[in-house]
Scaffold this motif. Structure first.
Motif, PDB file in Angstrom:
ATOM      1  N   GLY A   1       9.892  73.650  45.457  1.00  0.00           N
ATOM      2  CA  GLY A   1      10.632  74.464  44.852  1.00  0.00           C
ATOM      3  C   GLY A   1      12.306  73.734  44.609  1.00  0.00           C
ATOM      4  N   LYS A   2      11.678  72.537  44.048  1.00  0.00           N
ATOM      5  CA  LYS A   2      12.972  71.530  43.412  1.00  0.00           C
ATOM      6  C   LYS A   2      12.720  72.448  42.253  1.00  0.00           C
ATOM      7  CE  LYS A   2      13.346  68.471  46.497  1.00  0.00           C
ATOM      8  NZ  LYS A   2      13.226  66.890  47.409  1.00  0.00           N
ATOM      9  N   PRO A   3      14.066  72.175  41.101  1.00  0.00           N
ATOM     10  CA  PRO A   3      14.393  72.562  39.328  1.00  0.00           C
ATOM     11  C   PRO A   3      13.535  71.489  38.958  1.00  0.00           C
ATOM     12  CG  PRO A   3      16.185  72.476  40.974  1.00  0.00           C
ATOM     13  CD  PRO A   3      15.571  72.515  41.559  1.00  0.00           C
ATOM     14  N   THR A   4      12.499  71.855  38.379  1.00  0.00           N
ATOM     15  CA  THR A   4      11.732  71.310  37.254  1.00  0.00           C
ATOM     16  C   THR A   4      12.818  70.626  36.072  1.00  0.00           C
ATOM     17  OG1 THR A   4      10.887  73.164  36.026  1.00  0.00           O
ATOM     18  CG2 THR A   4       9.111  72.790  37.589  1.00  0.00           C
ATOM     19  N   GLY A   5      13.536  70.743  35.954  1.00  0.00           N
ATOM     20  CA  GLY A   5      14.597  70.762  34.838  1.00  0.00           C
ATOM     21  C   GLY A   5      14.202  71.441  33.734  1.00  0.00           C
ATOM     22  N   VAL A   6      13.500  72.466  34.003  1.00  0.00           N
ATOM     23  CA  VAL A   6      13.389  74.132  32.515  1.00  0.00           C
ATOM     24  C   VAL A   6      14.199  75.284  32.451  1.00  0.00           C
ATOM     25  CG1 VAL A   6      12.370  75.700  30.998  1.00  0.00           C
ATOM     26  CG2 VAL A   6      11.534  73.458  32.146  1.00  0.00           C
ATOM     27  N   PHE A   7      15.429  76.307  32.245  1.00  0.00           N
ATOM     28  CA  PHE A   7      16.393  76.676  32.306  1.00  0.00           C
ATOM     29  C   PHE A   7      16.004  77.995  31.176  1.00  0.00           C
ATOM     30  CE2 PHE A   7      17.966  72.906  34.921  1.00  0.00           C
ATOM     31  CZ  PHE A   7      18.688  73.579  35.769  1.00  0.00           C
ATOM     32  N   VAL A   8      15.103  78.944  32.050  1.00  0.00           N
ATOM     33  CA  VAL A   8      15.361  80.099  30.737  1.00  0.00           C
ATOM     34  C   VAL A   8      16.102  81.304  30.860  1.00  0.00           C
ATOM     35  CG1 VAL A   8      13.580  81.810  29.864  1.00  0.00           C
ATOM     36  CG2 VAL A   8      12.538  79.839  31.509  1.00  0.00           C
ATOM     37  N   ASP A   9      16.373  81.574  29.569  1.00  0.00           N
ATOM     38  CA  ASP A   9      17.747  82.490  29.157  1.00  0.00           C
ATOM     39  C   ASP A   9      18.485  82.216  29.805  1.00  0.00           C
ATOM     40  OD1 ASP A   9      16.039  83.361  27.297  1.00  0.00           O
ATOM     41  OD2 ASP A   9      15.183  84.547  28.602  1.00  0.00           O
ATOM     42  N   ASN A  10      19.688  83.378  30.474  1.00  0.00           N
ATOM     43  CA  ASN A  10      21.084  82.741  31.118  1.00  0.00           C
ATOM     44  C   ASN A  10      21.014  81.946  31.698  1.00  0.00           C
ATOM     45  OD1 ASN A  10      21.687  86.096  29.225  1.00  0.00           O
ATOM     46  ND2 ASN A  10      21.389  86.791  31.671  1.00  0.00           N
ATOM     47  N   ALA A  11      19.803  81.668  32.283  1.00  0.00           N
ATOM     48  CA  ALA A  11      19.856  80.039  33.045  1.00  0.00           C
ATOM     49  C   ALA A  11      20.383  78.556  32.686  1.00  0.00           C
ATOM     50  CB  ALA A  11      18.564  80.018  33.840  1.00  0.00           C
ATOM     51  N   MET A  12      20.040  78.769  31.677  1.00  0.00           N
ATOM     52  CA  MET A  12      20.558  77.562  30.537  1.00  0.00           C
ATOM     53  C   MET A  12      21.876  77.511  30.525  1.00  0.00           C
ATOM     54  SD  MET A  12      18.024  78.714  27.063  1.00  0.00           S
ATOM     55  CE  MET A  12      19.016  77.176  26.274  1.00  0.00           C
ATOM     56  N   LYS A  13      22.487  78.414  31.064  1.00  0.00           N
ATOM     57  CA  LYS A  13      24.399  78.336  31.039  1.00  0.00           C
ATOM     58  C   LYS A  13      24.658  77.460  31.695  1.00  0.00           C
ATOM     59  CE  LYS A  13      24.496  82.943  29.052  1.00  0.00           C
ATOM     60  NZ  LYS A  13      24.980  84.806  29.360  1.00  0.00           N
ATOM     61  N   LEU A  14      23.707  77.258  32.960  1.00  0.00           N
ATOM     62  CA  LEU A  14      24.094  76.428  34.585  1.00  0.00           C
ATOM     63  C   LEU A  14      24.423  75.291  33.885  1.00  0.00           C
ATOM     64  CD1 LEU A  14      21.625  78.468  36.487  1.00  0.00           C
ATOM     65  CD2 LEU A  14      23.806  78.612  36.240  1.00  0.00           C
ATOM     66  N   VAL A  15      23.580  75.144  32.715  1.00  0.00           N
ATOM     67  CA  VAL A  15      24.053  73.420  32.399  1.00  0.00           C
ATOM     68  C   VAL A  15      25.185  72.921  31.629  1.00  0.00           C
ATOM     69  CG1 VAL A  15      22.775  71.756  30.902  1.00  0.00           C
ATOM     70  CG2 VAL A  15      21.615  73.334  31.930  1.00  0.00           C
ATOM     71  N   PRO A  16      26.012  71.970  32.065  1.00  0.00           N
ATOM     72  CA  PRO A  16      27.024  72.332  31.882  1.00  0.00           C
ATOM     73  C   PRO A  16      27.184  70.921  30.543  1.00  0.00           C
ATOM     74  CG  PRO A  16      27.023  70.349  33.255  1.00  0.00           C
ATOM     75  CD  PRO A  16      25.700  71.262  32.985  1.00  0.00           C
ATOM     76  N   LEU A  17      27.314  71.625  29.013  1.00  0.00           N
ATOM     77  CA  LEU A  17      26.871  71.085  28.061  1.00  0.00           C
ATOM     78  C   LEU A  17      28.834  70.704  27.776  1.00  0.00           C
ATOM     79  CD1 LEU A  17      24.590  73.208  25.986  1.00  0.00           C
ATOM     80  CD2 LEU A  17      24.275  71.050  27.685  1.00  0.00           C
ATOM     81  N   PRO A  18      29.052  69.439  26.666  1.00  0.00           N
ATOM     82  CA  PRO A  18      30.109  69.094  26.721  1.00  0.00           C
ATOM     83  C   PRO A  18      30.189  70.116  25.252  1.00  0.00           C
ATOM     84  CG  PRO A  18      28.794  67.344  25.788  1.00  0.00           C
ATOM     85  CD  PRO A  18      27.755  68.665  26.683  1.00  0.00           C
ATOM     86  N   PRO A  19      31.579  70.136  25.141  1.00  0.00           N
ATOM     87  CA  PRO A  19      31.996  71.764  23.451  1.00  0.00           C
ATOM     88  C   PRO A  19      32.477  70.004  22.865  1.00  0.00           C
ATOM     89  CG  PRO A  19      34.037  70.590  24.261  1.00  0.00           C
ATOM     90  CD  PRO A  19      32.547  69.958  25.603  1.00  0.00           C
ATOM     91  N   TRP A  20      31.716  70.793  21.932  1.00  0.00           N
ATOM     92  CA  TRP A  20      31.921  70.160  20.690  1.00  0.00           C
ATOM     93  C   TRP A  20      33.422  70.046  19.231  1.00  0.00           C
ATOM     94  CZ3 TRP A  20      27.680  71.579  16.105  1.00  0.00           C
ATOM     95  CH2 TRP A  20      26.507  72.015  16.339  1.00  0.00           C
ATOM     96  N   SER A  21      33.363  68.699  18.693  1.00  0.00           N
ATOM     97  CA  SER A  21      34.527  68.465  18.587  1.00  0.00           C
ATOM     98  C   SER A  21      34.895  69.718  17.052  1.00  0.00           C
ATOM     99  CB  SER A  21      35.147  66.948  17.870  1.00  0.00           C
ATOM    100  OG  SER A  21      34.203  66.529  16.836  1.00  0.00           O
ATOM    101  N   ASP A  22      36.295  68.863  17.239  1.00  0.00           N
ATOM    102  CA  ASP A  22      36.786  69.758  14.937  1.00  0.00           C
ATOM    103  C   ASP A  22      35.558  69.077  14.377  1.00  0.00           C
ATOM    104  OD1 ASP A  22      38.086  71.940  16.138  1.00  0.00           O
ATOM    105  OD2 ASP A  22      39.754  70.853  16.388  1.00  0.00           O
ATOM    106  N   GLU A  23      35.682  68.456  14.537  1.00  0.00           N
ATOM    107  CA  GLU A  23      34.951  67.422  13.162  1.00  0.00           C
ATOM    108  C   GLU A  23      33.832  67.298  13.421  1.00  0.00           C
ATOM    109  OE1 GLU A  23      37.431  66.568  15.291  1.00  0.00           O
ATOM    110  OE2 GLU A  23      38.806  65.792  14.004  1.00  0.00           O
ATOM    111  N   GLU A  24      33.089  67.711  14.645  1.00  0.00           N
ATOM    112  CA  GLU A  24      31.697  67.865  15.008  1.00  0.00           C
ATOM    113  C   GLU A  24      31.568  69.446  13.996  1.00  0.00           C
ATOM    114  OE1 GLU A  24      30.068  65.866  18.281  1.00  0.00           O
ATOM    115  OE2 GLU A  24      30.948  67.316  18.674  1.00  0.00           O
ATOM    116  N   VAL A  25      32.090  70.350  13.975  1.00  0.00           N
ATOM    117  CA  VAL A  25      31.728  72.004  14.041  1.00  0.00           C
ATOM    118  C   VAL A  25      31.906  71.644  12.561  1.00  0.00           C
ATOM    119  CG1 VAL A  25      32.700  74.204  13.655  1.00  0.00           C
ATOM    120  CG2 VAL A  25      33.133  72.910  15.632  1.00  0.00           C
TER     121      VAL A  25
END
Length: 427
Positions: free
Chosen positions: A68-92
């Protein structure tokens, strides 16, 4: 980005613990996106960051183990649950510059960007004002989310060089076939307990599509599975057949248009809805598509010649969907006319995968030029080389219309010309 479990021996989704097996990777924050962009694979360190995961996610899945524990794979809308760091202006800016350079080197003069965040619209707008857009951009604002169609104004041939257009919205109705996320009317043949999922309810899609239509925005919907295509065609039918929508003025697009019932293949043509397809999706998926769909359902899938034949406008815009697929348009041209892998093979032999759905070279060239221009309201300005249109063209070192099929992918760009000026190479 780029993992694909269908290419592994057991074809199973990976797990977070796999990433801790390597001492260099152990303990690191790692987020890897599947090749189709519809699933992510995270490390144990990332899972530790996320607190209070929900049991279910509308329009998505948190893959769990037998415990019952998460395996580490998130599909479609569940991907939004992962807190990704925003891109900087330089990276964009750096990513944009590299993308433009590579696109020009492969002969692209225009790009339809189908996943634009609203703050990126401002980035493109500033570049257009300063005359620093190296090629033409037709950008689609991301939806559905918070409705923005009544507070933003379209941009038409905007900027110093008139290279920016922003007059459409794009959102996703379902996931992808490779991650069992495409919404199907009947269960997957190779996974009978799975139908995929719509990323929002049909009622939500109907409400938001009607809003964008009423406010004058072209509406482009990602649809892979036959259920997704059926639901969206129902909504388009209501607008076009019962609410007085004008298909020529609106030009709604179904992006990918991969799997249809035979009835819906007829219906998309009857309404004049534009099918915007990517031929390399057929050759990328052909190794597993039949096992996913079975022998009958596959007959309505990747049906490019059929989609062109039923189109009342005679259009079938062809794209690449990069970075999901390669940016080189010759990959799509070759896939469209051969239905073969780059190594010249297919599950149906050297004659191609479902060869009756091949396009001719003339059809494929038109799909990548004039049809693509039509699908972005630009057929009077670009898409063909006639007096009065923009001088956008590419010069190859060989004639892709006459060389043997096996030599198409060997063609190299000599020059890419935009507005009559060389943007890449030499003449």
């Amino acid at each position: 980005m780029g993992w694909d479990q269908t290419k592994w021996a057991e074809s199973n989704f990976p797990i977070a613990a796999d990433l801790d097996n390597d001492p260099i990777l152990k303990g690191r924050l790692i987020y890897l996106i599947r090749v189709d962009g519809h699933a992510s694979w995270t490390s144990p360190a990332v899972l530790d960051l996320i607190e209070n995961l929900p049991e279910t996610v509308e329009g998505g899945s948190i893959i769990r183990g037998d415990d019952g524990k998460p395996t580490g794979v998130f599909v479609d809308n569940a991907m939004k649950l992962v807190p990704l760091p925003p891109w900087s202006d330089e990276e964009v800016q750096g990513f944009f510059d590299r993308t433009m350079k590579e696109a020009l080197s492969y002969g692209l003069t225009s790009i339809h960007d189908a996943d634009v965040e609203l703050d990126h619209v401002n980035f493109f707008k500033k570049a257009a004002e300063h005359g620093t857009l190296p090629l033409r951009l037709y950008v689609m604002g991301r939806g559905p989310g918070e409705y923005w169609g009544d507070r933003l104004s379209p941009l038409k041939n905007y900027g110093k060089d008139k290279r920016l257009n922003f007059r459409s919205v794009k959102f996703m109705a379902d996931g992808a076939l490779g991650s069992w996320g495409a919404a199907l009317l009947e269960p997957y043949s190779d996974k009978p307990d799975e139908n995929g999922q719509l990323l929002a309810s049909p009622e939500t899609f109907k409400d938001v599509i009607n809003k964008y239509w009423r406010d004058g925005w072209q509406t482009n919907i990602h649809c892979i599975g036959d259920r997704a295509n059926d639901v969206i065609l129902d909504i388009f039918e209501d607008i076009l057949e019962r609410q007085g929508g004008n298909v020529t003025e609106w030009r709604p697009r179904i992006e990918h248009a991969q799997i249809f019932t035979l009835a819906d293949l007829e219906r998309i043509g009857r309404f004049g809805v534009i099918a915007s397809v990517q031929p390399t999706h057929a050759t990328s998926d052909m190794g597993y598509a039949e096992s996913r769909l079975g022998p009958e359902r596959i007959k309505g899938a990747y049906a490019y010649q059929t989609l062109l034949r039923v189109s009342p406008q005679g259009v079938l815009p062809l794209g690449s969907d990069f970075p999901i697929e390669g940016v080189n348009p010759l990959l799509g041209f070759y896939a469209a006319v051969t239905r073969l892998s780059v190594s010249g093979t297919s599950p149906h032999g050297p004659g191609g995968w479902f060869p009756e759905e091949k396009l001719t070279r003339e059809q494929a060239l038109k799909g990548m030029t004039l049809d693509a221009a039509y699908s972005s309201f630009a057929e009077n300005d670009i898409g063909s080389l006639i007096p009065g249109k923009k001088a956008d063209f590419v010069v190859f070192d060989r004639d892709i219309m006459t060389v043997p099929e096996s030599e198409i992918l060997q063609a190299k760009v000599v020059a890419t010309v935009i507005d009559g000026k060389v943007a890449y190479g030499t003449l």
